[in-house]
Design an enzyme around this catalytic site. Structure first.
Site, mmCIF file in Angstrom:
data_model
loop_
_atom_site.group_PDB
_atom_site.id
_atom_site.type_symbol
_atom_site.label_atom_id
_atom_site.label_comp_id
_atom_site.label_asym_id
_atom_site.label_seq_id
_atom_site.Cartn_x
_atom_site.Cartn_y
_atom_site.Cartn_z
ATOM 1 N N SER A 1 -37.312 -82.600 8.024
ATOM 2 C CA SER A 1 -37.362 -81.889 6.753
ATOM 3 C C SER A 1 -38.356 -82.552 5.833
ATOM 4 O O SER A 1 -38.632 -83.746 5.934
ATOM 5 C CB SER A 1 -35.985 -81.922 6.096
ATOM 6 O OG SER A 1 -35.687 -83.273 5.784
ATOM 7 N N LYS A 2 -38.878 -81.746 4.928
ATOM 8 C CA LYS A 2 -39.935 -82.249 4.047
ATOM 9 C C LYS A 2 -39.427 -83.317 3.096
ATOM 10 O O LYS A 2 -40.210 -84.085 2.561
ATOM 11 C CB LYS A 2 -40.578 -81.093 3.286
ATOM 12 C CG LYS A 2 -39.632 -80.329 2.399
ATOM 13 C CD LYS A 2 -40.340 -79.133 1.797
ATOM 14 C CE LYS A 2 -39.342 -78.331 0.972
ATOM 15 N NZ LYS A 2 -39.785 -76.998 0.685
ATOM 16 N N ARG A 3 -38.128 -83.383 2.887
ATOM 17 C CA ARG A 3 -37.575 -84.443 2.035
ATOM 18 C C ARG A 3 -37.828 -85.829 2.642
ATOM 19 O O ARG A 3 -38.001 -86.798 1.947
ATOM 20 C CB ARG A 3 -36.064 -84.276 1.856
ATOM 21 C CG ARG A 3 -35.653 -83.073 1.103
ATOM 22 C CD ARG A 3 -35.539 -83.338 -0.400
ATOM 23 N NE ARG A 3 -35.575 -82.070 -1.109
ATOM 24 C CZ ARG A 3 -36.669 -81.497 -1.573
ATOM 25 N NH1 ARG A 3 -37.829 -82.087 -1.449
ATOM 26 N NH2 ARG A 3 -36.623 -80.332 -2.172
ATOM 27 N N ARG B 1 -42.667 -86.969 -3.706
ATOM 28 C CA ARG B 1 -41.508 -87.259 -2.837
ATOM 29 C C ARG B 1 -41.394 -88.746 -2.573
ATOM 30 O O ARG B 1 -40.299 -89.308 -2.580
ATOM 31 C CB ARG B 1 -41.636 -86.509 -1.507
ATOM 32 C CG ARG B 1 -41.375 -85.043 -1.655
ATOM 33 C CD ARG B 1 -41.421 -84.333 -0.301
ATOM 34 N NE ARG B 1 -41.534 -82.912 -0.544
ATOM 35 C CZ ARG B 1 -42.543 -82.141 -0.150
ATOM 36 N NH1 ARG B 1 -43.529 -82.642 0.563
ATOM 37 N NH2 ARG B 1 -42.566 -80.870 -0.457
#
Ligand code: GLU
Length: 502
Positions: free
Chosen positions: A263-265, A488
């Site tokens: 996931s991009k997180r 992020r």
């Protein structure tokens, strides 16, 4: 009990496909599945098809298709048929095939394996609530499964909107073979009456995917594990049409370090990011080839010579040695530290001239330097100060000290929350100064953050300082993928810091 066992396709020239949906930045998962399909086809003298599945108009992003082509080409993947290269079974964009799906919906209506459903959204919601209250799994209650001809005709005469649903047998089971897992059996009672055609005349993924795989003579569907729960519906559709089905291979999902689905997180997932951040395509494709263990393990000789060596291989070597049937099901971990190490190996192996060219094609390209220079021409006294003002646009990461990013009247905690909200908004905002300004100001108003606090925070995270060239212009030039990555990383780093303080 009826039982069906899926029959494997006869020996036919191998044809495989990837079928990405143009809904945003090209994803590393698309490259991974693309790589496996590419290798499989090239090893068997087969054809590799690229089909664009763009029937979900709500999630459609116009620039996405070209970005997918560019990212896959960057990695060295080529396809034999597709929207950009044509081919005998086109068109290869689903939005250009709606007539075909309509005809196929009609075939199923005519042979009784599908039916028109006139239920409204409210009807379906009411049924869902009843099922939830009764602790039953929510599913279509079957209201329109057996409508009589007169009711159907009068509904049609009244122009009542309808969808077409698949009439899934209520009893029995079907078994199909997954080439990596062996036989998979599913009970029909667990399969809902899937919508095949929506009321707007567009097909759902399931109908379009099966019709196209059949009409494009696909012999092997090699796709991500997340689609395995759809395969029972697809098998039933092949049977409803009376078609033979392809072989199915469901590849393990790529995972974050903590084993959750990638996931991009937790990892950059956009191929645009890797390209702009200066990863070499050979390193990225090599890294993807390591996922799942399709390459043979190092031989004893290779181990003596240094096991790491055998982790480094080119696309051509993969075509020679990779074994798709050997892919292991345990989710391969997308370990960024490993990818960075691999990339460093590739960088080191370049000649000085090739290394310089690599820099000039990416982080120091003429275009990029030209864009940056427009930001600072009026802000420097000597050319020698170029680096002072632009370092943050040339660095991989910056981390502002706390007194820089926390506004005077705010706590670090609330600032971190607001920065996460900025990130969430920017993720879904068009990457232009006007769109970003509007979206950020709206967020600031909602959360009562002043324009100054709002933009200062972003400036601090992006540039590491309270002074920078114009913020939004800088973000446009730095690019969406890299800016979001910086935001992020800031979140992750601050969360880690906060945890160590606890
Ligand atoms: N459109 C689907 C996707 O976005 C295709 C899945 C499949 O390969 O069947 O991945």
């Amino acid at each position: 009990m009826t039982e069906n066992t899926a029959i494997a396709p006869p020996e036919a020239p191998i044809r495989v496909r990837i079928a990405p949906s143009p809904t945003g930045d090209p994803h590393v998962g698309t490259a991974y599945i693309g790589l496996i399909n590419f290798i499989y086809a090239r090893q068997r003298g087969g054809q590799f098809v690229l089909r664009i599945e763009d029937t979900d108009r709500a999630r459609f992003v116009a620039t996405s298709e070209q970005m997918i082509f560019d990212a896959l080409h960057w990695l060295g993947l080529t396809w034999d048929e597709g929207p950009d290269v044509g081919g005998p079974y086109g068109p290869y964009r689903q939005s250009e095939r709606t007539e075909i799906y309509r005809e196929h919906g009609d075939i199923l209506l005519a042979n009784g394996t599908a039916y028109r459903c006139f239920c409204t959204a409210e009807d379906l919601e009411a049924a869902r609530q009843r099922q939830i209250a009764a602790k039953l799994p929510p599913r279509y209650p079957g209201t329109c499964r057996d409508l009589d001809r007169a009711t159907i005709d009068s509904n049609l005469a009244e122009n009542r909107p309808f969808v077409i649903r698949m009439k899934v047998p209520t009893e029995g089971s079907t078994t199909f073979r997954d080439e990596l897992r062996g036989n998979v059996t599913f009970e029909h009672s667990n399969v809902d009456d899937q919508v095949l055609m929506k009321s707007d005349g567009f097909p759902t993924y399931h109908l379009a995917n099966v019709v196209d795989d059949h009409l494009m003579h696909i012999t092997d569907v090699i796709r991500a594990e997340e689609w395995i729960s759809s395969t029972p519906k697809h098998i039933l559709l092949y049977q409803a049409f009376g078609w033979q089905f392809p072989r199915f291979w469901h590849m393990p999902l790529l995972r974050n370090l903590d084993k959750s689905k990638i996931s991009k997180r937790k990892n950059p997932v956009s191929l645009v990011y890797y390209r702009q951040a200066g990863f070499l395509p050979q390193a990225v494709i090599n890294f993807l080839g390591l996922m799942g263990g399709g390459m043979p393990s190092p031989t004893p000789v290779e181990i003596v010579n240094g096991a790491k060596e055998s982790e480094i291989f080119s696309l051509d070597e993969m075509i020679q040695r990779f074994e798709v049937p050997n892919i292991r099901l345990g989710g391969p971990v997308f370990d960024l530290t490993k990818l960075r190490w691999l990339n460093s190996e590739y960088l080191r192996a370049l000649t000085p001239e090739a290394f310089f060219s690599a820099l000039r094609e990416t982080v120091l390209s003429d275009q990029y330097l030209r864009d940056i220079s427009t930001l600072i021409q009026t802000r420097i006294e000597t050319l020698g100060e170029f680096g002072n003002l632009t370092a943050f646009l040339l660095q991989d990461n910056v981390m502002p000290p706390q007194d820089v990013w926390v506004p005077k009247k705010r706590t670090p905690e609330e600032t971190l929350v607001f920065s996460a909200e900025q990130l969430a908004i920017l993720e879904v905002t068009e990457w232009t100064t006007a769109a970003m300004e509007l979206a950020l100001k709206k967020l600031g108003e909602e959360k009562t953050w002043s324009v100054k606090e709002n933009f200062m925070l972003l400036r601090a995270i992006l540039s590491g300082s309270t002074m920078s060239p114009p913020l939004l212009e800088s973000m446009v030039i730095f690019g969406k993928a890299r800016t979001l990555d910086r935001l992020r990383r800031f979140q992750e780093a601050q969360k880690k810091l906060a945890n160590t303080r606890k």
